[in-house]
Design a protein around this motif. Structure first.
Motif, PDB file in Angstrom:
ATOM      1  N   ALA A 179      -2.223   7.857  32.230  1.00 45.89           N
ATOM      2  CA  ALA A 179      -2.851   8.453  31.045  1.00 45.89           C
ATOM      3  C   ALA A 179      -3.583   9.739  31.397  1.00 45.89           C
ATOM      4  CB  ALA A 179      -3.811   7.458  30.393  1.00 45.89           C
ATOM      5  N   VAL A 180      -4.233   9.763  32.550  1.00 43.54           N
ATOM      6  CA  VAL A 180      -4.910  10.990  32.971  1.00 43.54           C
ATOM      7  C   VAL A 180      -3.894  12.106  33.201  1.00 43.54           C
ATOM      8  CG1 VAL A 180      -6.199  12.053  34.864  1.00 43.54           C
ATOM      9  CG2 VAL A 180      -6.974   9.881  33.890  1.00 43.54           C
ATOM     10  N   GLU A 181      -2.764  11.772  33.817  1.00 44.88           N
ATOM     11  CA  GLU A 181      -1.717  12.782  34.018  1.00 44.88           C
ATOM     12  C   GLU A 181      -1.193  13.290  32.680  1.00 44.88           C
ATOM     13  OE1 GLU A 181       1.228  10.936  36.442  1.00 44.88           O
ATOM     14  OE2 GLU A 181       0.069  11.142  38.301  1.00 44.88           O
ATOM     15  N   ALA A 182      -1.021  12.384  31.708  1.00 42.44           N
ATOM     16  CA  ALA A 182      -0.554  12.799  30.388  1.00 42.44           C
ATOM     17  C   ALA A 182      -1.550  13.739  29.725  1.00 42.44           C
ATOM     18  CB  ALA A 182      -0.321  11.565  29.509  1.00 42.44           C
ATOM     19  N   ALA A 183      -2.839  13.457  29.879  1.00 41.13           N
ATOM     20  CA  ALA A 183      -3.864  14.316  29.290  1.00 41.13           C
ATOM     21  C   ALA A 183      -3.882  15.681  29.954  1.00 41.13           C
ATOM     22  CB  ALA A 183      -5.229  13.649  29.413  1.00 41.13           C
ATOM     23  N   GLU A 184      -3.743  15.700  31.256  1.00 38.01           N
ATOM     24  CA  GLU A 184      -3.732  16.978  31.966  1.00 38.01           C
ATOM     25  C   GLU A 184      -2.511  17.803  31.573  1.00 38.01           C
ATOM     26  OE1 GLU A 184      -3.962  15.626  35.985  1.00 38.01           O
ATOM     27  OE2 GLU A 184      -6.169  15.453  35.960  1.00 38.01           O
ATOM     28  N   GLU A 219      -4.046  -2.510  35.810  1.00 38.81           N
ATOM     29  CA  GLU A 219      -3.633  -1.877  34.561  1.00 38.81           C
ATOM     30  C   GLU A 219      -4.555  -0.723  34.182  1.00 38.81           C
ATOM     31  OE1 GLU A 219      -3.540  -5.053  35.059  1.00 38.81           O
ATOM     32  OE2 GLU A 219      -1.603  -5.829  34.379  1.00 38.81           O
ATOM     33  N   VAL A 220      -5.769  -0.759  34.638  1.00 39.36           N
ATOM     34  CA  VAL A 220      -6.696   0.347  34.385  1.00 39.36           C
ATOM     35  C   VAL A 220      -6.473   1.459  35.410  1.00 39.36           C
ATOM     36  CG1 VAL A 220      -9.132   1.025  34.252  1.00 39.36           C
ATOM     37  CG2 VAL A 220      -8.397  -1.167  33.304  1.00 39.36           C
ATOM     38  N   LEU A 221      -6.404   1.092  36.690  1.00 39.23           N
ATOM     39  CA  LEU A 221      -6.259   2.097  37.747  1.00 39.23           C
ATOM     40  C   LEU A 221      -4.946   2.854  37.644  1.00 39.23           C
ATOM     41  CD1 LEU A 221      -7.654   0.325  40.946  1.00 39.23           C
ATOM     42  CD2 LEU A 221      -8.824   1.877  39.390  1.00 39.23           C
ATOM     43  N   TRP A 222      -3.849   2.132  37.323  1.00 35.93           N
ATOM     44  CA  TRP A 222      -2.550   2.807  37.281  1.00 35.93           C
ATOM     45  C   TRP A 222      -2.249   3.359  35.888  1.00 35.93           C
ATOM     46  CZ3 TRP A 222       0.688   4.764  40.711  1.00 35.93           C
ATOM     47  CH2 TRP A 222       1.937   5.202  40.254  1.00 35.93           C
ATOM     48  N   ASP A 223      -2.264   2.504  34.878  1.00 38.25           N
ATOM     49  CA  ASP A 223      -1.807   2.918  33.552  1.00 38.25           C
ATOM     50  C   ASP A 223      -2.754   3.899  32.874  1.00 38.25           C
ATOM     51  OD1 ASP A 223       0.196   1.172  34.117  1.00 38.25           O
ATOM     52  OD2 ASP A 223      -0.426  -0.359  32.707  1.00 38.25           O
TER      53      ASP A 223
END
Length: 399
Positions: free
Chosen positions: A322-327, A313-317
Motif C-alpha cells: 500500500a505504501v508503494e501504491a501511494a508513492e 498482513e500489516v507489514l507486507w500488504d
C-alpha cells in the motif's frame, strides 16, 4: 486424522461451556469463577524452515500444493522467515499479566496458537495439568466472521476432544471487542495524530483521504457473519462492525480537528487469497489508493482497523504494497498504528475479563457503537463456513 465425536454435543445447547453459559444466554450476567485465561493466537513461522509447514497448517484440508504456498511464502521470506506475530503475542501476554496483577486479579494466562507453536492443545493441556479447568478465552481478533471468531471456537472444541479434556475443562470466551473503547482508542489517537500532522505540513483536510483497511473475506462468508436472525446488510456483521467503528473513529477525529469534517473516508479491504472466480469483499486498498489523485487527494492515511497488531498482513500488504501504491500515485502516506500493547487496549481486554468475573449487567458494558455490546455466547448458526459447514464449536450455541 482425528474425528470429533459429535454425539455428546446434543446434550447441551452450548458444548464445553461453564455452567453459567451452557444454557446459551446471549450475555452471561452472573459471576463466573474462572481460574485461567486462554490467549488464542493465529501463530506464525519463526524461521525460514518453518514457513511452508506453517502455511500447510493454515491451509490444511484445502489441498493447496507447496508451489502455490510459495507464492505467499515470499512475504515471510522477505522478513527472514519470521512473522512478528509470536513476539507480539508474547508481549501481549506479559502486558495482560502485568495489568491483571495491578488489579489484584490472580489468574494465569495460557497462550496457544491455531497454526504454530505453542499450539492451543499445549496451552489447554498445561492449564488442565495445573488444575485450571474453567477457562475464559481471548482470541486476538476483534470482529465477527468464520475466520475471526467461529474458527477459533471450533479449535477450542477440537482441542478439548482430541486431548480428552472435554469432560473436565470448559472454555467460554469474552465478547467480540470491536467496539470496546479500549480497542478503538488507539485508532482514534493514531488517526487524529496523522491528520493533524499532515495538516501542519500544509495539506488541506479535504485533500486527505482516510482508508480504514481490514482483511477481505469471501462475500458468502461475510453474509453469514453474525447471528442469522439479524439483517446487517450485504456484508453481514463483519462489514457492519468495521463500518460502525470507522464512523466512530472519524467522529472523534472531527471533534478534535473540526476541519476534518471535510476529510473523506471509506472502508477498504486487503490480503485477498481466493480464486478470481470467487467474490470477496471489495474494494482493494491498493486499487482505491490509485484512484485518490483523481479525486483530488494529496495524502492518505491507512488505518489497519481490522487488526490488533503489526503482523504480516500489516507489514507486507500495508507497509509494503500500500505504501508503494501511494508513492506511485504521488501521495503523502501515513499508516496509523495498531493497538499492539497500547495501555488502553490491554486495559480493555482485562475489563472484558472482569466483565465475566463479575457478571456485569449488559447496560453497564462499555461499547462505542450501536451494535454492541456483542454476545458472550455466540448465537445459533453464527458465522458459518460456507465451504465446510458447521463443526462442533465451544462458546456458542449449536446450530
Amino acid at each position: 486424522m482425528t474425528t470429533i465425536d459429535t454425539e455428546p454435543l446434543s446434550s447441551a445447547p452450548v458444548p464445553f461451556a461453564s455452567a453459567a453459559a451452557s444454557a446459551g444466554p446471549a450475555h452471561v450476567t452472573v459471576p463466573v469463577a474462572y481460574d485461567g485465561i486462554l490467549l488464542a493466537g493465529f501463530g506464525g513461522p519463526e524461521g525460514q524452515d518453518d514457513v511452508i509447514p506453517f502455511l500447510r497448517n493454515v491451509t490444511r484440508g484445502r489441498g493447496i500444493p507447496d508451489e502455490r504456498l510459495e507464492e505467499v511464502a515470499h512475504h515471510y521470506r522477505h522478513f527472514g522467515g519470521v512473522s512478528p506475530i509470536n513476539a507480539q503475542n508474547r508481549a501481549l501476554k506479559a502486558a495482560l499479566e502485568a495489568e491483571l496483577a495491578r488489579r489484584g486479579i490472580d489468574l494465569p494466562v495460557y497462550w496457544g496458537n491455531r497454526n504454530w507453536a505453542p499450539y492451543l492443545s499445549e496451552a489447554v493441556t498445561e492449564a488442565a495439568t495445573a488444575g485450571d479447568t474453567t477457562l475464559l478465552a481471548i482470541a486476538t481478533s476483534a470482529y465477527s466472521s468464520f475466520s475471526s471468531c467461529r474458527q477459533y471456537r471450533e479449535d477450542y472444541a477440537r482441542v478439548l476432544t482430541e486431548t480428552g479434556l472435554g469432560d473436565r475443562v470448559t472454555i467460554d470466551k469474552v465478547r467480540q471487542f470491536f467496539d470496546h473503547p479500549g480497542f478503538v482508542a488507539p485508532f482514534v489517537a493514531g488517526v487524529t495524530d496523522a491528520v493533524r500532522g499532515i495538516v501542519e505540513e500544509g495539506v488541506a483536510a479535504e485533500r486527505i483521504a482516510i482508508l480504514f483497511s481490514t482483511h477481505s473475506i469471501p462475500t458468502a462468508d461475510a453474509q453469514r457473519s453474525g447471528p442469522r436472525d439479524v439483517d446487517f446488510g450485504p456484508g453481514g456483521a463483519y462489514q457492519a462492525q468495521h463500518e460502525a467503528v470507522a464512523a466512530y473513529v472519524m467522529a472523534q477525529v472531527v471533534a478534535a480537528i473540526p476541519d476534518a469534517a471535510a476529510t473523506p473516508w471509506e472502508l477498504v479491504f486487503q490480503s485477498r487469497s481466493g480464486p478470481a472466480s470467487q467474490p470477496w469483499l471489495e474494494p482493494d486498498v491498493c486499487d482505491v489508493i490509485a484512484e485518490l489523485p483523481g479525486r483530488g487527494a494529496e495524502a492518505v492515511v491507512v488505518v489497519p482497523v481490522g487488526f490488533v497488531s503489526d503482523h504480516m498482513e500489516v507489514l507486507w500488504d500495508l507497509d509494503t504494497e500500500a505504501v508503494e501504491a501511494a508513492e506511485e500515485a504521488g501521495l503523502r502516506v501515513v499508516r496509523a498504528p495498531t493497538p499492539g500493547v497500547d495501555p488502553a487496549y490491554v486495559a480493555g481486554l482485562v475489563d472484558l475479563v472482569e466483565e465475566r468475573l463479575q457478571g456485569l449487567p449488559v447496560a453497564d458494558r462499555p461499547h462505542v457503537t450501536d451494535l454492541g455490546p456483542w454476545f458472550d455466547v455466540c448465537r445459533p448458526g453464527c458465522c458459518e463456513n460456507v465451504r465446510a459447514g458447521f463443526k462442533p464449536a465451544a462458546a456458542g450455541m449449536a446450530p
